[in-house]
Design an enzyme around this catalytic site. Structure first.
Site, PDB file in Angstrom:
ATOM      1  N   TRP A   8      -1.636  12.890  -0.305  1.00 36.24           N
ATOM      2  CA  TRP A   8      -1.973  14.051   0.453  1.00 36.24           C
ATOM      3  C   TRP A   8      -2.742  13.885   1.772  1.00 36.24           C
ATOM      4  O   TRP A   8      -2.693  14.908   2.476  1.00 36.24           O
ATOM      5  CB  TRP A   8      -2.955  14.739  -0.534  1.00 36.24           C
ATOM      6  CG  TRP A   8      -3.915  14.193  -1.159  1.00 36.24           C
ATOM      7  CD1 TRP A   8      -4.157  13.336  -2.262  1.00 36.24           C
ATOM      8  CD2 TRP A   8      -5.213  13.408  -0.381  1.00 36.24           C
ATOM      9  NE1 TRP A   8      -5.323  12.671  -2.369  1.00 36.24           N
ATOM     10  CE2 TRP A   8      -6.073  12.778  -1.209  1.00 36.24           C
ATOM     11  CE3 TRP A   8      -5.809  13.933   0.877  1.00 36.24           C
ATOM     12  CZ2 TRP A   8      -7.291  12.310  -0.844  1.00 36.24           C
ATOM     13  CZ3 TRP A   8      -6.833  13.530   1.381  1.00 36.24           C
ATOM     14  CH2 TRP A   8      -7.788  12.642   0.324  1.00 36.24           C
ATOM     15  N   SER A  49       1.108  17.100  -4.825  1.00 40.90           N
ATOM     16  CA  SER A  49       0.977  18.398  -5.346  1.00 40.90           C
ATOM     17  C   SER A  49       0.004  19.297  -4.428  1.00 40.90           C
ATOM     18  O   SER A  49       0.093  20.472  -4.231  1.00 40.90           O
ATOM     19  CB  SER A  49       0.108  18.294  -6.857  1.00 40.90           C
ATOM     20  OG  SER A  49       1.139  17.780  -7.750  1.00 40.90           O
ATOM     21  N   GLY A  58      -0.525   5.068  -1.664  1.00 39.60           N
ATOM     22  CA  GLY A  58      -1.594   5.424  -2.538  1.00 39.60           C
ATOM     23  C   GLY A  58      -2.546   4.403  -3.112  1.00 39.60           C
ATOM     24  O   GLY A  58      -2.750   3.358  -2.372  1.00 39.60           O
ATOM     25  N   SER A  59      -3.255   4.770  -4.248  1.00 43.40           N
ATOM     26  CA  SER A  59      -4.175   3.903  -4.550  1.00 43.40           C
ATOM     27  C   SER A  59      -3.754   2.367  -5.043  1.00 43.40           C
ATOM     28  O   SER A  59      -2.529   2.368  -5.466  1.00 43.40           O
ATOM     29  CB  SER A  59      -5.041   4.374  -5.881  1.00 43.40           C
ATOM     30  OG  SER A  59      -4.234   4.356  -6.918  1.00 43.40           O
ATOM     31  N   GLU A  80       1.811   0.314   0.398  1.00 43.79           N
ATOM     32  CA  GLU A  80       0.238   0.543   1.357  1.00 43.79           C
ATOM     33  C   GLU A  80      -0.539   1.191   0.380  1.00 43.79           C
ATOM     34  O   GLU A  80      -0.614   2.041   0.069  1.00 43.79           O
ATOM     35  CB  GLU A  80       0.665   1.288   2.610  1.00 43.79           C
ATOM     36  CG  GLU A  80      -0.571   1.079   3.286  1.00 43.79           C
ATOM     37  CD  GLU A  80      -0.689   1.909   4.651  1.00 43.79           C
ATOM     38  OE1 GLU A  80      -1.297   2.673   4.971  1.00 43.79           O
ATOM     39  OE2 GLU A  80       0.396   1.375   5.499  1.00 43.79           O
ATOM     40  N   LEU A  81      -1.518   0.170   0.084  1.00 41.27           N
ATOM     41  CA  LEU A  81      -2.925   0.605  -0.836  1.00 41.27           C
ATOM     42  C   LEU A  81      -3.916   0.909  -0.285  1.00 41.27           C
ATOM     43  O   LEU A  81      -4.137   1.237   0.877  1.00 41.27           O
ATOM     44  CB  LEU A  81      -2.560  -0.176  -2.083  1.00 41.27           C
ATOM     45  CG  LEU A  81      -1.257  -0.717  -2.489  1.00 41.27           C
ATOM     46  CD1 LEU A  81      -1.167  -1.783  -3.859  1.00 41.27           C
ATOM     47  CD2 LEU A  81      -0.602   0.732  -3.206  1.00 41.27           C
TER      48      LEU A  81
END
Length: 539
Positions: free
Chosen positions: A180, A207, A255-256, A277-278
């Site tokens: 997001w 979302s 993301g994480s 890519e974290l």
């Protein structure tokens, strides 16, 4: 005790509704039609709609249709079918569509800036940076894709008799799961090279920011992209995102770190590739010879851009003890001048956090640090007088290993200061922890800074810049080491990863190998030839 943060201007009146006036129900319905759903749902419950809250005022964002795994499978089948024709479309035609999208994006950027702000709460300038980055990516790959993907002639086994080419073939279906915090840049910047490489794409919209991605999909259609080639699904991340990973021939995830490990495991079980890519806990080093004023200004940008909600933002600042006091005072002063506001113009320097969960995470880190002895030199508190999810940009001093903010990713407008005595100590401190995404070094001696950069274990190091110099250099790869990920976006790898390398070797005149009954003489002659090639220094 008062701080520089008290200098922030009084906030504008709270908005009654953050929805941009031009966004009609008819437009929303049209955008939502790009969510791929099967018409018949006999025997399966409707998954419901995806709903979220606008960060500026917590008013409900429009509901977006939710998908289930069967919708994902249907979207994957549609994109796979469309990509067979697309893979044989001349690269010049593919590039023309991407350049048409580039032009439309710049012409209509105010629309997507409004949507990004509405869904994320970020300041408008930071929303514009997404537009600028996607435009640069579109131009770069549209102009360079032919060169990146061109067949490569290599020397064959028997020079003159063996003709060998290494060609690039599309992987097939690329699954993209994006977050997001940068819905346009991370949602679309990876789609463009995947399409140019000849693939079909299925994207899982976050979302919170689905409308931004759906608006962009419509723009790509207007630029000429075939309807079935890029499909978008929405819904629960664990269900829909997992289904995208399970359907794809290659996965691109941002993301994480925790979720990235799960994505990598799912992809590995199917023997398909992935790029990840974290997270990051990115360090910035201020050497004794640095321009303190410039370093402080750069730190403000790198720490508080996008309200600190970006993987490459700076959270740890290591300052040489000789300039520590001067740097600290300048940083606190500049932080206190930042303007916070929920506004759709360029008057705000810092926007809102995204959600109540993000706000709680920031409050927990800062509260834990202060309770254990750290000092908030600036900020250190929420700003509900400005908006429900605003948090004052914060500078912490006296942070220790016992505090969560020291090692864990905060992902908010918080930076911690630490003194150091030597370059070796600074590099050692920068390498602490498990992440390795981005770093920054400030110094007038750029040669020494360059040598230090090579000792820092991360994917990008910026010298006399916080983070943007490396990230904005589209011809260079961007990605992480260690727990910050695998693979790179941008540059040659940013498009080649969406292809497979295939070797095509053609043998002329005679087959390779010995003639019948003459194996031993063939081996002797071949050994003599190998020795001759060695003396002639031939490869």
């Amino acid at each position: 005790m008062s701080t520089e943060q008290d200098q922030i201007e009084a906030p504008p009146p709270r908005m009654a509704n953050s929805r941009p006036a031009w966004v009609t129900d008819e437009l929303i319905e049209r955008w939502c039609a790009w969510v791929h759903q099967e018409g018949a749902r006999e025997g399966r419950p409707a998954p419901g709609a995806v709903t979220a809250l606008a960060p500026y005022d917590l008013s409900p964002l429009p509901p977006v249709p939710a998908c289930d795994p069967r919708d994902v499978a249907a979207a994957a089948a549609t994109a796979t079918e469309a990509r067979h024709t697309w893979a044989h479309t001349p690269i010049g035609r593919r590039a023309a569509i991407v350049l048409a999208f580039h032009d439309l994006l710049l012409r209509r950027q105010d629309e997507v800036l409004d949507l990004i702000q509405w869904e994320t709460g970020k300041a408008r300038y930071h929303a514009w940076q997404e537009v600028a980055q996607v435009a640069a990516i579109a131009r770069h790959y549209a102009r360079r894709a032919r060169r990146y993907l061109a067949p490569r002639r290599v020397r064959g086994m028997v020079p003159g008799l063996t003709k060998v080419r290494e060609v690039r073939v599309p992987r097939g279906l690329v699954g993209i799961v994006s977050p997001w915090n940068y819905p346009l840049y991370l949602g679309v910047g990876d789609v463009l090279p995947a399409l140019l490489a000849g693939n079909g794409v299925v994207s899982k919209a976050d979302s919170q920011t689905a409308l931004t991605l759906l608006w962009t999909r419509e723009l790509m259609a207007q630029a000429g992209l075939p309807a079935g080639l890029w499909r978008i699904v929405a819904g629960d991340g664990e269900v829909v995102g997992s289904a995208v990973v399970d359907a794809a021939d290659y996965v691109c995830f941002t993301g994480s770190t925790a979720t990235g490990r799960t994505v990598a495991e799912r992809a590995a079980r199917r023997l398909v590739g992935c790029s990840l890519e974290l997270g990051g806990k990115n360090p910035l080093i201020v050497r004794a010879d640095a321009d303190v004023t410039a370093a402080a200004a750069g730190t403000v940008v790198a720490a508080f851009a996008n309200t600190g909600q970006m993987c490459i933002h700076i959270e740890r600042v290591y300052v040489h003890e000789r300039v520590y006091d001067a740097f600290r005072d300048e940083l606190v002063h500049l932080t206190g001048k930042l303007r916070l506001a929920p506004t759709y113009d360029y008057s705000a320097d810092v926007g809102s956090l995204l959600s109540a969960a993000q706000l709680a995470a920031v409050e927990d880190h800062v509260g834990d640090a202060v309770a254990k002895g750290a000092t908030a030199l600036a900020g250190g508190r929420p700003r509900p007088d400005i908006g429900p999810l605003f948090y004052a940009p914060t500078v912490l001093e006296g942070v220790t290993d016992a505090m969560a903010v020291c090692r864990a990713e905060t992902f908010g407008p918080v930076v911690s200061l630490y003194p150091f005595a030597s370059d070796d100590e600074a590099v050692s401190l920068a390498n602490q922890g498990s992440y390795g995404l981005s770093a920054s070094i400030w110094s007038r001696d750029t040669r020494t800074a360059d040598r230090m950069a090579r000792r820092i274990h991360c994917g990008s190091v910026n010298i006399n810049d916080g983070a943007a110099a490396a990230a904005g250099s589209i011809e260079a790869g961007m990605g992480g080491m260690r727990d910050s990920g695998l693979g790179r976006r941008h540059g040659a790898e940013g498009i080649l990863k969406y292809t497979e390398s295939q070797t095509v070797a053609a043998q002329r005149l005679m087959p390779l190998g010995p003639p019948p009954g003459a194996v031993e003489s063939f081996v002797r002659r071949t050994n003599g030839q190998l020795a001759l090639l060695r003396r002639m220094r031939v490869r």
